[in-house]
Scaffold this motif. Structure first.
Motif, PDB file in Angstrom:
ATOM      1  N   ARG A  12     -87.972 -41.076 -55.204  1.00 47.57           N
ATOM      2  CA  ARG A  12     -87.268 -40.552 -55.331  1.00 47.57           C
ATOM      3  C   ARG A  12     -86.165 -42.215 -55.926  1.00 47.57           C
ATOM      4  O   ARG A  12     -85.462 -41.940 -56.570  1.00 47.57           O
ATOM      5  CB  ARG A  12     -86.674 -41.055 -53.670  1.00 47.57           C
ATOM      6  N   THR A  13     -86.973 -43.802 -55.822  1.00 50.59           N
ATOM      7  CA  THR A  13     -86.597 -44.579 -56.826  1.00 50.59           C
ATOM      8  C   THR A  13     -86.811 -44.147 -57.743  1.00 50.59           C
ATOM      9  O   THR A  13     -85.341 -44.860 -58.147  1.00 50.59           O
ATOM     10  CB  THR A  13     -87.740 -45.651 -55.825  1.00 50.59           C
ATOM     11  N   MET A  14     -87.664 -44.160 -58.340  1.00 50.54           N
ATOM     12  CA  MET A  14     -87.563 -43.591 -59.589  1.00 50.54           C
ATOM     13  C   MET A  14     -86.153 -42.455 -60.328  1.00 50.54           C
ATOM     14  O   MET A  14     -85.751 -42.043 -61.268  1.00 50.54           O
ATOM     15  CB  MET A  14     -88.590 -43.441 -60.248  1.00 50.54           C
ATOM     16  N   GLY A  15     -86.179 -41.651 -59.260  1.00 47.84           N
ATOM     17  CA  GLY A  15     -85.306 -40.815 -60.164  1.00 47.84           C
ATOM     18  C   GLY A  15     -83.791 -40.901 -59.575  1.00 47.84           C
ATOM     19  O   GLY A  15     -82.872 -41.142 -60.290  1.00 47.84           O
ATOM     20  N   ASP A  16     -83.474 -42.143 -58.362  1.00 48.25           N
ATOM     21  CA  ASP A  16     -82.878 -42.613 -58.465  1.00 48.25           C
ATOM     22  C   ASP A  16     -81.897 -43.200 -59.848  1.00 48.25           C
ATOM     23  O   ASP A  16     -81.265 -43.574 -60.005  1.00 48.25           O
ATOM     24  CB  ASP A  16     -82.502 -43.569 -57.409  1.00 48.25           C
ATOM     25  N   ASP A  17     -82.786 -44.509 -60.414  1.00 52.09           N
ATOM     26  CA  ASP A  17     -82.767 -44.531 -61.211  1.00 52.09           C
ATOM     27  C   ASP A  17     -82.554 -43.439 -62.770  1.00 52.09           C
ATOM     28  O   ASP A  17     -81.240 -44.644 -63.388  1.00 52.09           O
ATOM     29  CB  ASP A  17     -84.264 -45.810 -62.273  1.00 52.09           C
ATOM     30  N   ILE A  18     -82.712 -42.678 -62.799  1.00 52.54           N
ATOM     31  CA  ILE A  18     -82.107 -41.605 -63.754  1.00 52.54           C
ATOM     32  C   ILE A  18     -80.919 -41.409 -63.764  1.00 52.54           C
ATOM     33  O   ILE A  18     -80.294 -41.506 -64.545  1.00 52.54           O
ATOM     34  CB  ILE A  18     -83.391 -40.585 -63.499  1.00 52.54           C
ATOM     35  N   VAL A  19     -80.035 -40.812 -62.355  1.00 52.42           N
ATOM     36  CA  VAL A  19     -79.587 -40.707 -61.869  1.00 52.42           C
ATOM     37  C   VAL A  19     -78.334 -41.820 -62.761  1.00 52.42           C
ATOM     38  O   VAL A  19     -76.921 -41.662 -63.189  1.00 52.42           O
ATOM     39  CB  VAL A  19     -78.783 -40.231 -60.678  1.00 52.42           C
TER      40      VAL A  19
END
Length: 292
Positions: free
Chosen positions: A83-90
C-alpha cells in the motif's frame, strides 16, 4: 556508472517524506508505468520500455528500497507495505503530470501494481502482472515440498535480525542464486546488467528483506480485508505467467479471476525473467492490454 536505458532521461522524484524515487522516463502519449521485480532494478524493462516509448510516455522507477531509490528504515512494519509502495507510484505519476496511467509490474513490482490498482482504481486504467499470484493465493499454494521453491519467502518473513545477517554475509551468492536459477536463457541478462543488479542488491539487504517481510504481515492484512469486502480489480487485467504445465499444481487462472473479473490470462514459454527473456511477448501483451 551503472547501465541506463538508452534514450531515457533520469530524474529523482520525491514521493513521501524523506523518500525519493529514481526514475527513467521517455516518450510521449498515454502513460505506462513499469515496476521491476526481484532481484532487479528498472533496467529489467530496457527492451520493453524502449519499444513502448515509441508511442507512450513510459516511466520506469526503481521501487523504494531498491536500486538508486531511497531506502527508508522500516520502523513500524509499514514502510514497505505494498500500500505504501503503491502510494509512491501514484505520487510519482502525478509528478509527471499523469492522474491516470496503465501499470505493469513483474514479481515484487507486480505485487505493488496489484495493490496500487486495488487502492487507486480511478488512477490505474489497465493492469499487467508478470509471473506472480496475488499475495494471499501465493501463501495458500506454497505448501509441502512445493514450499521449497519459495524458501526465500519464509526466510525473509522472519523477525528483524537473522535474515539480514544471513543474506548480508554473502549477498552476491544469495541474489545471484535467483538470477541464475530462475532463468532459462542466461544470455538474456548480460554480464553488465547482472553486475548492476548484484551491486544494487548488495546495498539494499535490509530494505529488500523489509519488502518481503511486509508480504507475510501487513500485506496479508490488506488483502484479507479486500477479500472480505469483495473488492476486485475494476480495470482490464492481463496476467502473464510461466508455462509450468502440470508441475504448477493449481489453476492460476481461476485464482486470478476471483480478483480480476475482466481478465486475460496467458502463459509465456520462458523463465521467470520474461521481460528480458521474451520481450516481444511482453510488448505484444501490454500493447494489446492498453488498447482494450
Amino acid at each position: 556508472m551503472s547501465p541506463r536505458i538508452p534514450g531515457f532521461d533520469y530524474q529523482r522524484v520525491t514521493v513521501a517524506d524523506g523518500v525519493s524515487l529514481h526514475a527513467a522516463v521517455a516518450g510521449s502519449g498515454s502513460p505506462i508505468v513499469l515496476l521491476h521485480g526481484f532481484p532487479q532494478t528498472h533496467l529489467m524493462w530496457r527492451h520493453v520500455a524502449a519499444d513502448l516509448a515509441a508511442d507512450h510516455t513510459v516511466i520506469c522507477p526503481d521501487l523504494r528500497g531498491y536500486g538508486d531509490s531511497d531506502k527508508p528504515l522500516d520502523t513500524d512494519g509499514n514502510a514497505y507495505s505494498k500500500r505504501t509502495m503503491g502510494d509512491d507510484i501514484v505520487t510519482l505519476a502525478k509528478a509527471f503530470g499523469h492522474e491516470q496511467f496503465a501499470l505493469a509490474g513483474h514479481d515484487r513490482g507486480a505485487l505493488v501494481a496489484i495493490r496500487t490498482a486495488l487502492d487507486h482504481p480511478d488512477h490505474v486504467t489497465h493492469l499487467a502482472s508478470l509471473d506472480v499470484l496475488p499475495t494471499l493465493d501465493m501463501w495458500d499454494v506454497l505448501h509441502g515440498l512445493t514450499g521449497a521453491i519459495g524458501f526465500h519467502l519464509y526466510l525473509m518473513a522472519q523477525p528483524v535480525g537473522l535474515p539480514e545477517q544471513l543474506i548480508g554475509a554473502s549477498p552476491d551468492a544469495f541474489f545471484g542464486y535467483f538470477l541464475d536459477g530462475w532463468i532459462k536463457n542466461p544470455d538474456a541478462i548480460p554480464a553488465d546488467i547482472r553486475d548492476a543488479y548484484l551491486a544494487a542488491c548488495r546495498q539494499a539487504v535490509p530494505s529488500i528483506v523489509a519488502d518481503y517481510r511486509a508480504s507475510a504481515n501487513i500485506d496479508v492484512e490488506h488483502d484479507l480485508a479486500d477479500r472480505a469486502a469483495g473488492t476486485t480489480l475494476r480495470m482490464p487485467v492481463t496476467v502473464l505467467q510461466q508455462d509450468w504445465g502440470s508441475a504448477l499444481g493449481f489453476d492460476a487462472e481461476s485464482l486470478w479471476r476471483a480478483w480480476a473479473p475482466n481478465l486475460n490470462h496467458e502463459t509465456v514459454t520462458c523463465g521467470h525473467f520474461m521481460a528480458e527473456e521474451s520481450p516481444a511477448d511482453i510488448i505484444r501483451a501490454i500493447r494489446a492490454l492498453v488498447s482494450r
